[in-house]
Design a protein around this motif. Structure first.
Motif, PDB file in Angstrom:
ATOM      1  N   HIS A  43       0.847  -1.190   0.039  1.00 53.04           N
ATOM      2  CA  HIS A  43      -0.034   0.010  -0.022  1.00 53.04           C
ATOM      3  C   HIS A  43       0.759   1.388  -0.097  1.00 53.04           C
ATOM      4  N   GLY A  44       0.739   2.069  -1.213  1.00 55.69           N
ATOM      5  CA  GLY A  44       1.990   3.095  -1.195  1.00 55.69           C
ATOM      6  C   GLY A  44       1.840   4.444  -0.386  1.00 55.69           C
ATOM      7  N   ARG A  45       1.399   4.253   0.980  1.00 58.71           N
ATOM      8  CA  ARG A  45       1.413   5.155   2.107  1.00 58.71           C
ATOM      9  C   ARG A  45       2.268   4.641   3.109  1.00 58.71           C
ATOM     10  N   THR A  46       2.670   5.836   3.973  1.00 60.08           N
ATOM     11  CA  THR A  46       3.498   5.514   5.181  1.00 60.08           C
ATOM     12  C   THR A  46       2.288   4.957   6.407  1.00 60.08           C
ATOM     13  N   ARG A  47       2.894   4.582   7.382  1.00 57.84           N
ATOM     14  CA  ARG A  47       1.993   4.480   8.640  1.00 57.84           C
ATOM     15  C   ARG A  47       1.590   5.797   9.000  1.00 57.84           C
ATOM     16  N   GLU A  48       2.398   6.560   9.095  1.00 56.36           N
ATOM     17  CA  GLU A  48       2.211   8.038   9.383  1.00 56.36           C
ATOM     18  C   GLU A  48       1.065   8.653   8.745  1.00 56.36           C
ATOM     19  N   GLN A  49       0.957   8.441   7.177  1.00 58.93           N
ATOM     20  CA  GLN A  49       0.009   8.955   6.590  1.00 58.93           C
ATOM     21  C   GLN A  49      -1.348   8.537   6.708  1.00 58.93           C
ATOM     22  N   GLY A  50      -1.626   7.333   7.433  1.00 55.34           N
ATOM     23  CA  GLY A  50      -2.821   6.647   7.282  1.00 55.34           C
ATOM     24  C   GLY A  50      -3.329   6.635   6.228  1.00 55.34           C
ATOM     25  N   PHE A  51      -4.523   7.069   6.000  1.00 51.35           N
ATOM     26  CA  PHE A  51      -5.253   6.935   4.717  1.00 51.35           C
ATOM     27  C   PHE A  51      -5.254   8.311   3.832  1.00 51.35           C
ATOM     28  N   SER A  52      -4.403   9.372   4.504  1.00 52.51           N
ATOM     29  CA  SER A  52      -4.443  10.665   4.075  1.00 52.51           C
ATOM     30  C   SER A  52      -3.464  10.908   2.769  1.00 52.51           C
ATOM     31  N   GLY A  53      -3.619  12.171   2.349  1.00 52.42           N
ATOM     32  CA  GLY A  53      -2.631  12.271   0.932  1.00 52.42           C
ATOM     33  C   GLY A  53      -2.716  11.260  -0.029  1.00 52.42           C
ATOM     34  N   SER A  54      -1.921  11.544  -0.940  1.00 55.28           N
ATOM     35  CA  SER A  54      -1.956  10.321  -2.126  1.00 55.28           C
ATOM     36  C   SER A  54      -0.965   9.230  -2.136  1.00 55.28           C
ATOM     37  N   VAL A  55      -1.178   8.352  -2.748  1.00 55.45           N
ATOM     38  CA  VAL A  55      -0.225   6.963  -2.917  1.00 55.45           C
ATOM     39  C   VAL A  55       0.985   7.481  -3.537  1.00 55.45           C
ATOM     40  N   SER A  56       2.053   6.897  -3.168  1.00 56.42           N
ATOM     41  CA  SER A  56       3.377   7.256  -3.790  1.00 56.42           C
ATOM     42  C   SER A  56       3.652   6.040  -4.722  1.00 56.42           C
ATOM     43  N   ARG A  57       3.369   6.350  -5.969  1.00 55.98           N
ATOM     44  CA  ARG A  57       3.845   5.266  -7.209  1.00 55.98           C
ATOM     45  C   ARG A  57       5.243   5.144  -7.222  1.00 55.98           C
ATOM     46  N   PRO A  58       6.012   6.243  -7.081  1.00 56.69           N
ATOM     47  CA  PRO A  58       7.647   6.082  -6.961  1.00 56.69           C
ATOM     48  C   PRO A  58       7.958   5.181  -6.038  1.00 56.69           C
ATOM     49  N   GLY A  59       7.107   5.175  -4.733  1.00 53.95           N
ATOM     50  CA  GLY A  59       7.554   4.439  -3.554  1.00 53.95           C
ATOM     51  C   GLY A  59       7.227   2.874  -3.850  1.00 53.95           C
ATOM     52  N   ILE A  60       6.333   2.662  -4.759  1.00 52.70           N
ATOM     53  CA  ILE A  60       5.702   1.273  -5.001  1.00 52.70           C
ATOM     54  C   ILE A  60       6.905   0.955  -6.030  1.00 52.70           C
ATOM     55  N   ARG A  61       7.242   1.504  -6.849  1.00 49.49           N
ATOM     56  CA  ARG A  61       8.198   1.283  -7.894  1.00 49.49           C
ATOM     57  C   ARG A  61       9.535   0.888  -7.245  1.00 49.49           C
ATOM     58  N   LYS A  62       9.895   1.584  -6.231  1.00 51.45           N
ATOM     59  CA  LYS A  62      11.247   1.076  -5.454  1.00 51.45           C
ATOM     60  C   LYS A  62      10.945  -0.212  -4.916  1.00 51.45           C
ATOM     61  N   VAL A  63       9.946  -0.739  -4.452  1.00 52.29           N
ATOM     62  CA  VAL A  63       9.736  -2.029  -3.888  1.00 52.29           C
ATOM     63  C   VAL A  63       9.792  -2.951  -5.198  1.00 52.29           C
ATOM     64  N   VAL A  64       9.129  -2.728  -6.148  1.00 51.40           N
ATOM     65  CA  VAL A  64       9.411  -3.714  -7.502  1.00 51.40           C
ATOM     66  C   VAL A  64      10.878  -3.899  -7.704  1.00 51.40           C
ATOM     67  N   GLU A  65      11.446  -2.727  -7.766  1.00 52.97           N
ATOM     68  CA  GLU A  65      12.916  -2.758  -8.084  1.00 52.97           C
ATOM     69  C   GLU A  65      13.805  -3.490  -7.180  1.00 52.97           C
ATOM     70  N   ALA A  66      13.385  -3.676  -5.560  1.00 57.24           N
ATOM     71  CA  ALA A  66      14.164  -4.176  -4.804  1.00 57.24           C
ATOM     72  C   ALA A  66      14.129  -5.674  -4.689  1.00 57.24           C
ATOM     73  N   VAL A  67      13.143  -6.432  -5.539  1.00 54.15           N
ATOM     74  CA  VAL A  67      13.048  -7.840  -5.449  1.00 54.15           C
ATOM     75  C   VAL A  67      13.594  -8.377  -6.603  1.00 54.15           C
ATOM     76  N   GLU A  68      13.989  -9.646  -6.782  1.00 55.22           N
ATOM     77  CA  GLU A  68      14.281 -10.190  -7.926  1.00 55.22           C
ATOM     78  C   GLU A  68      13.348 -11.004  -8.783  1.00 55.22           C
ATOM     79  N   ASN A  69      12.502 -11.751  -8.184  1.00 55.85           N
ATOM     80  CA  ASN A  69      11.655 -12.581  -8.903  1.00 55.85           C
ATOM     81  C   ASN A  69      10.447 -12.802  -8.439  1.00 55.85           C
ATOM     82  N   ILE A  70       9.920 -12.405  -7.247  1.00 52.75           N
ATOM     83  CA  ILE A  70       8.626 -12.620  -6.634  1.00 52.75           C
ATOM     84  C   ILE A  70       7.672 -11.309  -7.197  1.00 52.75           C
ATOM     85  N   PRO A  71       6.475 -11.729  -7.171  1.00 47.41           N
ATOM     86  CA  PRO A  71       5.513 -10.683  -7.578  1.00 47.41           C
ATOM     87  C   PRO A  71       5.237  -9.720  -6.527  1.00 47.41           C
ATOM     88  N   VAL A  72       5.134  -8.220  -6.960  1.00 46.11           N
ATOM     89  CA  VAL A  72       4.777  -7.375  -6.098  1.00 46.11           C
ATOM     90  C   VAL A  72       3.481  -6.688  -6.501  1.00 46.11           C
TER      91      VAL A  72
END
Ligand SMILES: Cc1cc2nc3c(=O)[nH]c(=O)nc-3n(C[C@H](O)[C@H](O)[C@H](O)COP(=O)(O)O)c2cc1C
Length: 379
Positions: free
Chosen positions: A202-231
Motif C-alpha cells: 500500500h503506497g502510503r506510510t503508517r504516519e499517513q494513515g489514509f490521507s494524502g496520495s499514494v506514492s507510485r515512485p515508492g511502490i516502484r522502489k519495492v518492485v525494483e528491490a525484489v528479483e523474482n517474486i511478484p509485487v
C-alpha cells in the motif's frame, strides 16, 4: 437455510440503458502471476477491508469474475489458535471463493507459526502476514505496521512462518513507518531471501494513515528491490484508468483493490476484460446492483439466522444503497428493518423510487468508505 426472497422480486436490468464498451490504453503487463506454486487466475486482487470483505462479499465479486485472489480480514493469530467463534467465521470459505488467502497478524513467532500450520491443515491456499495495519491496538503492540519498526525480529518472524508450512506466504505492508523511514524496499528484499512468495504494498506510510496520495515512485522502489517474486501495487485504484497508471508507473505484477470494489464490484471483471481486449464493459445497472445486494444478503443468511443476518447486513446495505444513489430517508429506513417482511417491503420501496436523479444505468457516485481519521497516533 433456504432464502425466503422470492425470485419474482429480482428483476432483469432494463435493456437499452447499457453504455458501450470503453477503451483504455494498455501498459506492458508482466507475465501471469504465481504465489509460489499457486497460479492466480488474474492479476487483480481483492484487498482486505475489515468488516466488508467477508465471505458473502467475496462470493459476490468472485461470481462476477476477474478476481485473482481474495483475502480474509486480518485475523489475530492467538484468537485463531483459541478457536474464537468470531475468528472461525472470518476464515470460513466456499467453493466459489478460491484461491483464497487468510491474513494473520501477531508479534510472537511461536503463535504465528502455529496459526500458519493450523491454516495449512485446513487447506488454505496461501497465508498473508499483515505488516501494514496502522491502528494503535495492532501497530502499537508490535504487529501490523509496528513490525516495520524492528528489523531483525521481523525478518526472523517471517522466516519462521515461511519455514513452518509448505503453502506460499506473502506479506502486505506500507512504504514504511513515516517519510524518514521508507523501509519497504529493504524488507521486500529480505523477505524474498527468506522465501516469501509475494509482497503487497500500500503506497502510503503508517504516519499517513489514509490521507494524502499514494506514492507510485515508492511502490516502484519495492518492485525494483525484489528479483523474482511478484509485487502487488495497492492504493487508490478506483477504475481501469487508475490500474493502467499503477501498472505503467510502478511496473508492478498485480494490483489489489479495496474500497473501489465496494463501490464497483464489477471492477475485477472490467480489468480482466480490458487486459485481454483493451476494452471493458460498463459496471452494472441499478437493477443489477439491487440483485447483487439481495444475493449477498442470501449469502449472509446462509451463515446466520435471518433476523441476525438482517442486523449484520446493515453496514453493507448502507454502501450498496449509497452507491445506488438512494434517497437518504429510504437508506435510513432500511437501517431499522428487523424482519424479512420489512426487509422486502423496504427494498420494494427502494426499487419503485429508484436513484436520486432517476438514472438507472448504474453510473456510480463516489462512495466514500469510512477510514479512521484525525492524527494517526490516536487511532
Ligand atoms: C475499512 C478498512 C479496513 C481495512 N482492513 C484491512 C485489513 O484487514 N487488512 C489489511 O491488510 N488492510 C486493510 N485495509 C487496507 C486496505 O486493504 C488497502 O490497503 C487500503 O484501503 C488502500 O487500498 P484501496 O485504496 O484500494 O482501498 C483496510 C482499509 C479500510 C478502509
Amino acid at each position: 437455510m433456504k432464502s425466503a426472497i422470492p425470485d419474482a422480486f429480482r428483476q432483469p436490468a432494463p435493456s437499452g440503458t447499457v453504455p458501450a464498451k470503453t477503451s483504455v490504453e494498455r501498459p506492458e503487463f508482466r507475465g501471469p502471476v504465481h504465489y509460489g506454486t499457486l497460479p492466480l487466475p488474474t492479476r487483480y486482487l481483492l484487498s482486505p477491508l475489515a468488516g466488508f470483505t467477508t465471505l458473502p462479499f467475496r462470493r459476490i465479486v468472485r461470481n462476477i469474475g476477474g478476481v485473482g485472489l481474495a483475502t480474509t480480514d486480518l485475523v489475530n493469530c492467538r484468537a485463531l489458535l483459541s478457536q474464537n467463534a468470531r475468528t472461525m467465521q472470518m476464515i470460513e470459505t466456499h467453493a466459489e471463493d478460491q484461491p483464497f488467502a487468510v491474513q494473520i497478524f501477531g508479534s510472537e513467532p511461536e503463535f504465528m507459526v502455529q496459526a500458519a500450520q493450523y491454516l495449512e491443515a485446513r487447506d488454505v491456499a496461501t497465508i498473508d502476514i499483515n505488516m501494514g495495519c496502522p491502528v494503535n491496538r495492532i501497530a502499537g503492540a508490535g504487529s501490523g505496521a509496528g513490525m516495520m519498526c524492528s528489523t531483525t525480529s521481523t525478518i526472523e518472524l517471517v522466516r519462521q512462518v515461511v519455514d513452518s508450512v509448505r503453502i506460499p506466504v506473502s506479506v502486505k505492508m506500507r512504504l514504511g513507518w513515516d517519510e524518514d523511514n521508507l523501509t519497504a524496499p529493504f524488507f521486500a528484499r529480505e523477505f524474498e531471501q527468506v522465501g516469501v512468495c509475494a509482497i503487497a504494498i500500500h503506497g502510503r506510510t503508517r504516519e499517513q494513515g489514509f490521507s494524502g496520495s499514494v506514492s507510485r515512485p515508492g511502490i516502484r522502489k519495492v518492485v525494483e528491490a525484489v528479483e523474482n517474486i511478484p509485487v502487488v501495487g495497492n492504493g487508490d485504484v478506483r477504475s481501469v484508468e487508475d490500474a493502467a497508471v499503477m501498472i505503467r508507473e510502478t511496473g508492478c505484477h498485480a494490483v489489489s483493490i479495496g474500497r473501489a470494489a465496494l463501490a464497483n464490484p464489477w471492477i475485477f471483471r472490467q480489468l480482466d476484460e480490458w487486459e485481454r481486449t483493451g476494452q471493458y464493459s460498463p459496471a452494472g445497472t441499478f437493477e443489477e446492483r439491487l440483485n447483487l445486494m439481495l444475493t449477498q444478503f442470501e449469502y449472509v443468511e446462509q451463515q446466520h439466522p435471518t433476523e441476525r443476518a438482517i442486523i449484520l447486513f446493515r453496514k453493507m446495505a448502507h454502501w450498496y444503497l449509497k452507491g445506488m444513489r438512494i434517497r437518504k430517508k429510504l437508506r435510513g429506513d432500511f437501517q431499522y428493518v428487523k424482519t424479512k417482511d420489512e426487509f422486502q417491503k423496504a427494498l420494494a420501496r427502494i426499487r419503485a423510487e429508484g436513484p436520486v436523479g432517476g438514472n438507472r444505468s448504474g453510473v456510480l457516485t463516489d462512495a466514500h468508505i469510512p477510514v479512521p481519521s484525525g492524527p494517526v497516533s490516536k487511532w
